[in-house]
Design a protein around this motif. Structure first.
Motif, PDB file in Angstrom:
ATOM      1  N   UNK A 257      14.193  46.539  39.081  1.00 55.75           N
ATOM      2  CA  UNK A 257      15.673  47.109  39.920  1.00 55.75           C
ATOM      3  C   UNK A 257      16.723  47.004  38.976  1.00 55.75           C
ATOM      4  N   UNK A 258      17.849  47.653  39.452  1.00 52.25           N
ATOM      5  CA  UNK A 258      19.184  47.630  38.392  1.00 52.25           C
ATOM      6  C   UNK A 258      20.371  47.440  39.262  1.00 52.25           C
ATOM      7  N   UNK A 259      21.281  46.995  38.875  1.00 51.88           N
ATOM      8  CA  UNK A 259      22.730  47.151  39.760  1.00 51.88           C
ATOM      9  C   UNK A 259      23.902  46.931  38.692  1.00 51.88           C
ATOM     10  N   UNK A 260      24.926  46.834  39.538  1.00 48.67           N
ATOM     11  CA  UNK A 260      26.289  47.064  38.627  1.00 48.67           C
ATOM     12  C   UNK A 260      26.925  45.630  39.146  1.00 48.67           C
ATOM     13  N   UNK A 261      27.479  44.845  38.032  1.00 47.11           N
ATOM     14  CA  UNK A 261      28.164  43.707  38.527  1.00 47.11           C
ATOM     15  C   UNK A 261      29.582  43.843  37.606  1.00 47.11           C
ATOM     16  N   UNK A 262      30.404  43.142  38.291  1.00 45.08           N
ATOM     17  CA  UNK A 262      32.025  43.311  37.628  1.00 45.08           C
ATOM     18  C   UNK A 262      32.306  41.547  37.252  1.00 45.08           C
ATOM     19  N   UNK A 263      33.018  41.582  36.260  1.00 46.03           N
ATOM     20  CA  UNK A 263      33.555  40.216  35.761  1.00 46.03           C
ATOM     21  C   UNK A 263      34.737  40.493  34.995  1.00 46.03           C
ATOM     22  N   UNK A 264      35.445  39.155  35.041  1.00 51.99           N
ATOM     23  CA  UNK A 264      36.886  38.772  34.233  1.00 51.99           C
ATOM     24  C   UNK A 264      36.246  38.451  32.820  1.00 51.99           C
ATOM     25  N   UNK A 265      37.378  38.336  32.038  1.00 50.20           N
ATOM     26  CA  UNK A 265      37.239  38.013  30.573  1.00 50.20           C
ATOM     27  C   UNK A 265      36.429  36.762  30.418  1.00 50.20           C
ATOM     28  N   UNK A 266      37.064  35.838  31.526  1.00 45.63           N
ATOM     29  CA  UNK A 266      36.202  34.353  31.462  1.00 45.63           C
ATOM     30  C   UNK A 266      34.799  34.096  31.799  1.00 45.63           C
ATOM     31  N   UNK A 267      34.290  35.209  32.441  1.00 45.58           N
ATOM     32  CA  UNK A 267      32.862  35.258  33.017  1.00 45.58           C
ATOM     33  C   UNK A 267      32.959  35.152  34.599  1.00 45.58           C
ATOM     34  N   UNK A 268      33.727  35.099  35.171  1.00 43.56           N
ATOM     35  CA  UNK A 268      33.946  34.744  36.420  1.00 43.56           C
ATOM     36  C   UNK A 268      33.507  36.370  37.247  1.00 43.56           C
ATOM     37  N   UNK A 269      32.796  36.427  38.252  1.00 42.90           N
ATOM     38  CA  UNK A 269      32.230  37.488  38.948  1.00 42.90           C
ATOM     39  C   UNK A 269      33.404  37.990  39.753  1.00 42.90           C
ATOM     40  N   UNK A 270      33.462  39.543  39.957  1.00 36.67           N
ATOM     41  CA  UNK A 270      34.655  40.141  40.575  1.00 36.67           C
ATOM     42  C   UNK A 270      34.033  40.812  41.728  1.00 36.67           C
ATOM     43  N   UNK A 271      34.580  40.710  42.971  1.00 34.95           N
ATOM     44  CA  UNK A 271      33.940  41.465  43.998  1.00 34.95           C
ATOM     45  C   UNK A 271      34.749  42.800  43.960  1.00 34.95           C
ATOM     46  N   UNK A 272      33.985  43.951  44.003  1.00 32.50           N
ATOM     47  CA  UNK A 272      34.502  45.342  43.988  1.00 32.50           C
ATOM     48  C   UNK A 272      34.321  45.969  45.561  1.00 32.50           C
TER      49      UNK A 272
END
Length: 101
Positions: free
Chosen positions: A86-101
């Motif tokens: 499986x594959x997917x896309x995730x978003x993060x800030x420079x500090x490694x915190x996940x961001x909801x899109x």
């Protein structure tokens, strides 16, 4: 007579319920960081900050980073592949915190 008393009590309870409902003020202060998806430019996976790579390793231990993108706000879009196919896309800030899109 009992019906009259019961009707009076139910009316009173109904008025109290609507009065209390109107007086209740609920405030929800939730902050969601949203990045503009269109502004990401592809970067090398080796150029990712250590905090982002560590967050992927911690939260997705069986994943590999296929592609990495960065925007002007220093946010990262990561395309991941898991060992199960499986594959997917995730978003993060420079500090490694996940961001909801």
């Amino acid at each position: 007579m009992k019906k009259l008393i019961l009707a009076t009590v139910l009316s009173f309870v109904g008025f109290m319920a609507t009065a209390q409902e109107a007086a209740t003020d609920v405030q929800n202060e939730e902050t969601i960081v949203v990045a503009d998806v269109q502004d990401f430019e592809e970067i090398s996976v080796s150029d990712l900050p250590e905090a982002v790579a560590a967050a992927v390793a911690k939260d997705y231990p069986t994943a590999s980073i296929d592609k990495a993108y960065k925007n002007a706000s220093n946010q990262f879009k990561l395309e991941l592949s898991l060992t199960d196919g499986s594959s997917g896309t995730v978003y993060a800030d420079a500090e490694g915190n996940w961001i909801e899109m």
